[in-house]
Scaffold this motif. Structure first.
Motif, PDB file in Angstrom:
ATOM      1  N   UNK A  26       0.800  -1.217   0.000  1.00  0.00           N
ATOM      2  CA  UNK A  26       0.000   0.000   0.000  1.00  0.00           C
ATOM      3  C   UNK A  26       0.832   1.265   0.000  1.00  0.00           C
ATOM      4  N   UNK A  27       0.158   2.379  -0.287  1.00  0.00           N
ATOM      5  CA  UNK A  27       0.849   3.663  -0.407  1.00  0.00           C
ATOM      6  C   UNK A  27       0.644   4.556   0.797  1.00  0.00           C
ATOM      7  N   UNK A  28       0.066   4.022   1.876  1.00  0.00           N
ATOM      8  CA  UNK A  28      -0.226   4.855   3.043  1.00  0.00           C
ATOM      9  C   UNK A  28       0.545   4.401   4.269  1.00  0.00           C
ATOM     10  N   UNK A  29       1.666   3.726   4.052  1.00  0.00           N
ATOM     11  CA  UNK A  29       2.450   3.185   5.174  1.00  0.00           C
ATOM     12  C   UNK A  29       2.803   4.267   6.175  1.00  0.00           C
ATOM     13  N   UNK A  30       3.116   5.461   5.707  1.00  0.00           N
ATOM     14  CA  UNK A  30       3.571   6.523   6.603  1.00  0.00           C
ATOM     15  C   UNK A  30       2.459   7.055   7.494  1.00  0.00           C
ATOM     16  N   UNK A  31       1.227   6.617   7.291  1.00  0.00           N
ATOM     17  CA  UNK A  31       0.132   7.054   8.156  1.00  0.00           C
ATOM     18  C   UNK A  31      -0.157   6.056   9.274  1.00  0.00           C
ATOM     19  N   UNK A  32       0.663   5.010   9.359  1.00  0.00           N
ATOM     20  CA  UNK A  32       0.464   3.973  10.359  1.00  0.00           C
ATOM     21  C   UNK A  32       1.586   3.972  11.392  1.00  0.00           C
ATOM     22  N   UNK A  33       1.204   3.869  12.654  1.00  0.00           N
ATOM     23  CA  UNK A  33       2.161   3.476  13.677  1.00  0.00           C
ATOM     24  C   UNK A  33       2.376   1.970  13.535  1.00  0.00           C
ATOM     25  N   UNK A  34       3.570   1.513  13.860  1.00  0.00           N
ATOM     26  CA  UNK A  34       3.903   0.102  13.696  1.00  0.00           C
ATOM     27  C   UNK A  34       4.372  -0.498  15.008  1.00  0.00           C
ATOM     28  N   UNK A  35       4.037  -1.752  15.208  1.00  0.00           N
ATOM     29  CA  UNK A  35       4.448  -2.426  16.432  1.00  0.00           C
ATOM     30  C   UNK A  35       4.990  -3.820  16.162  1.00  0.00           C
ATOM     31  N   UNK A  97       2.672  -5.392  13.349  1.00  0.00           N
ATOM     32  CA  UNK A  97       1.290  -4.935  13.284  1.00  0.00           C
ATOM     33  C   UNK A  97       1.256  -3.451  12.931  1.00  0.00           C
ATOM     34  N   UNK A  98       0.145  -3.038  12.321  1.00  0.00           N
ATOM     35  CA  UNK A  98      -0.018  -1.651  11.885  1.00  0.00           C
ATOM     36  C   UNK A  98      -1.269  -1.048  12.513  1.00  0.00           C
ATOM     37  N   UNK A  99      -1.143   0.188  12.971  1.00  0.00           N
ATOM     38  CA  UNK A  99      -2.261   0.907  13.579  1.00  0.00           C
ATOM     39  C   UNK A  99      -2.431   2.245  12.876  1.00  0.00           C
ATOM     40  N   UNK A 100      -3.613   2.479  12.338  1.00  0.00           N
ATOM     41  CA  UNK A 100      -3.892   3.740  11.641  1.00  0.00           C
ATOM     42  C   UNK A 100      -4.027   4.839  12.682  1.00  0.00           C
ATOM     43  N   UNK A 101      -3.048   5.712  12.757  1.00  0.00           N
ATOM     44  CA  UNK A 101      -3.108   6.807  13.706  1.00  0.00           C
ATOM     45  C   UNK A 101      -2.159   7.912  13.279  1.00  0.00           C
ATOM     46  N   UNK A 102      -2.556   9.157  13.591  1.00  0.00           N
ATOM     47  CA  UNK A 102      -1.821  10.319  13.092  1.00  0.00           C
ATOM     48  C   UNK A 102      -0.681  10.731  14.013  1.00  0.00           C
ATOM     49  N   UNK A 112      -4.332  -2.363  17.201  1.00  0.00           N
ATOM     50  CA  UNK A 112      -3.738  -2.549  15.884  1.00  0.00           C
ATOM     51  C   UNK A 112      -4.759  -3.094  14.896  1.00  0.00           C
ATOM     52  N   UNK A 113      -4.665  -2.603  13.664  1.00  0.00           N
ATOM     53  CA  UNK A 113      -5.652  -2.929  12.642  1.00  0.00           C
ATOM     54  C   UNK A 113      -5.235  -4.100  11.750  1.00  0.00           C
ATOM     55  N   UNK A 114      -3.953  -4.248  11.525  1.00  0.00           N
ATOM     56  CA  UNK A 114      -3.459  -5.282  10.611  1.00  0.00           C
ATOM     57  C   UNK A 114      -2.276  -6.010  11.252  1.00  0.00           C
ATOM     58  N   UNK A 115      -2.166  -7.298  10.904  1.00  0.00           N
ATOM     59  CA  UNK A 115      -1.116  -8.153  11.466  1.00  0.00           C
ATOM     60  C   UNK A 115      -0.446  -8.960  10.363  1.00  0.00           C
ATOM     61  N   UNK A 116       0.855  -9.225  10.569  1.00  0.00           N
ATOM     62  CA  UNK A 116       1.552 -10.137   9.696  1.00  0.00           C
ATOM     63  C   UNK A 116       1.373 -11.569  10.157  1.00  0.00           C
TER      64      UNK A 116
END
Length: 125
Positions: A26-35, A97-102, A112-116
């Motif tokens: 995806x093209x919005x990686x920079x809008x996600x916090x990552x864990x 994991x990725x969390x959509x947050x500013x 977190x919204x998405x997981x590997x």
């Protein structure tokens, strides 16, 4: 939708190092916090480290402070976990994991919204 793929796991002896990578689609990686989280056999999944969207803010669980470093490269849509001075108790499956947050980051799994799919890390004594 974000897809996460971890790599870099393996088997090492105590005191060794590994670097985990998590590539995001995806093209919005920079809008996600990552864990990064981990789950050892017979134990619940636990927080390891997290980083905000910019890379300026991060946090760690106490047991890995000073040994693990989380970082990210937004141009490559990738987050890393450098693990040094590994101990047998670090043995687990590691998940990103990725969390959509500013701003900021989260330590709780539910945030977190998405997981590997996870990558195995085994540390022998």
């Amino acid at each position: 939708q974000v897809q996460l793929v971890e790599s870099g796991g393996g088997s090492v002896q105590a005191g060794g190092s590994l670097r985990l990578s998590c590539a995001a689609s995806g093209r919005t990686f920079s809008t996600y916090a990552m864990g990064w989280f981990r789950q050892a056999p017979g134990r619940e999944r636990e927080f390891v480290a997290a980083i905000d969207w910019s890379g300026a803010g991060n946090g760690y669980t106490d047991s890995v402070k000073g040994r693990f470093t989380i970082s990210r490269d937004n141009a490559k849509n990738t987050v890393y976990l450098q693990m040094n001075s590994l101990k047998p108790e670090d043995t687990a499956i590691y998940y990103c994991a990725a969390a959509k947050m500013s701003w900021g980051f989260r330590r709780n799994m539910g945030g977190y919204d998405y997981w590997g799919q996870g990558t195995q890390v085994t540390v022998s004594s």
